[in-house]
Write a protein that holds these residues in place. Structure first.
Motif, short mmCIF file in Angstrom:
data_model
loop_
_atom_site.label_atom_id
_atom_site.label_comp_id
_atom_site.label_asym_id
_atom_site.label_seq_id
_atom_site.Cartn_x
_atom_site.Cartn_y
_atom_site.Cartn_z
N ASP A 3 0.83 -1.21 0.00
CA ASP A 3 0.00 0.00 0.00
C ASP A 3 0.86 1.26 0.00
OD1 ASP A 3 -2.29 -1.53 0.01
OD2 ASP A 3 -2.59 -1.36 2.17
N ILE A 4 1.92 1.23 0.79
CA ILE A 4 2.83 2.39 0.86
C ILE A 4 3.50 2.60 -0.49
CG2 ILE A 4 4.97 3.25 1.90
CD1 ILE A 4 4.11 1.72 4.47
N TYR A 6 2.47 1.62 -3.43
CA TYR A 6 1.45 2.06 -4.40
C TYR A 6 1.15 3.54 -4.21
CZ TYR A 6 -2.93 2.61 -6.87
OH TYR A 6 -3.91 3.07 -7.71
N GLU A 7 1.00 3.98 -2.98
CA GLU A 7 0.68 5.38 -2.71
C GLU A 7 1.82 6.30 -3.16
OE1 GLU A 7 -1.44 8.64 -1.89
OE2 GLU A 7 -2.21 6.59 -1.88
N ARG A 10 1.64 6.41 -6.92
CA ARG A 10 0.47 7.19 -7.36
C ARG A 10 0.71 8.68 -7.17
NH1 ARG A 10 -3.78 9.56 -5.62
NH2 ARG A 10 -3.54 9.12 -3.42
N SER A 11 1.40 9.05 -6.11
CA SER A 11 1.63 10.47 -5.83
C SER A 11 2.86 11.02 -6.56
CB SER A 11 1.79 10.70 -4.32
OG SER A 11 2.98 10.08 -3.86
#
Length: 74
Positions: A3-4, A6-7, A10-11
């Motif tokens: 999740d980290i 991916y975030e 994404r950012s």
């Protein structure tokens, strides 16, 4: 952990993403040294290796971009 990553992707926070991936690789490498060769690596050496690999990667990427720009018609 995914999740980290991916975030960060994404950012568009590539610097942090690159650093996390490189540190994870260094941890994995140190683990393999211990498991397969029974060698303990100083964590400072692991961090230094991680920083050196990332620095080399970034320099190569910059050279590739410079080369790509030189190949474009003017």
């Amino acid at each position: 952990m995914m999740d980290i990553l991916y975030e960060l992707k994404r950012s568009n926070n590539t610097n942090e993403l690159e650093m996390i991936v490189t540190v994870c690789w260094a941890i994995w490498h140190s683990r393999n040294l211990f498991v397969f060769e029974r060698k303990r690596e100083n964590f400072r050496l692991s961090v230094a290796r991680s920083e050196a690999i990332l620095d080399s990667y970034r320099r190569i990427q910059a050279l590739k971009e410079e080369w790509r720009l030189m190949q474009q018609p003017t």
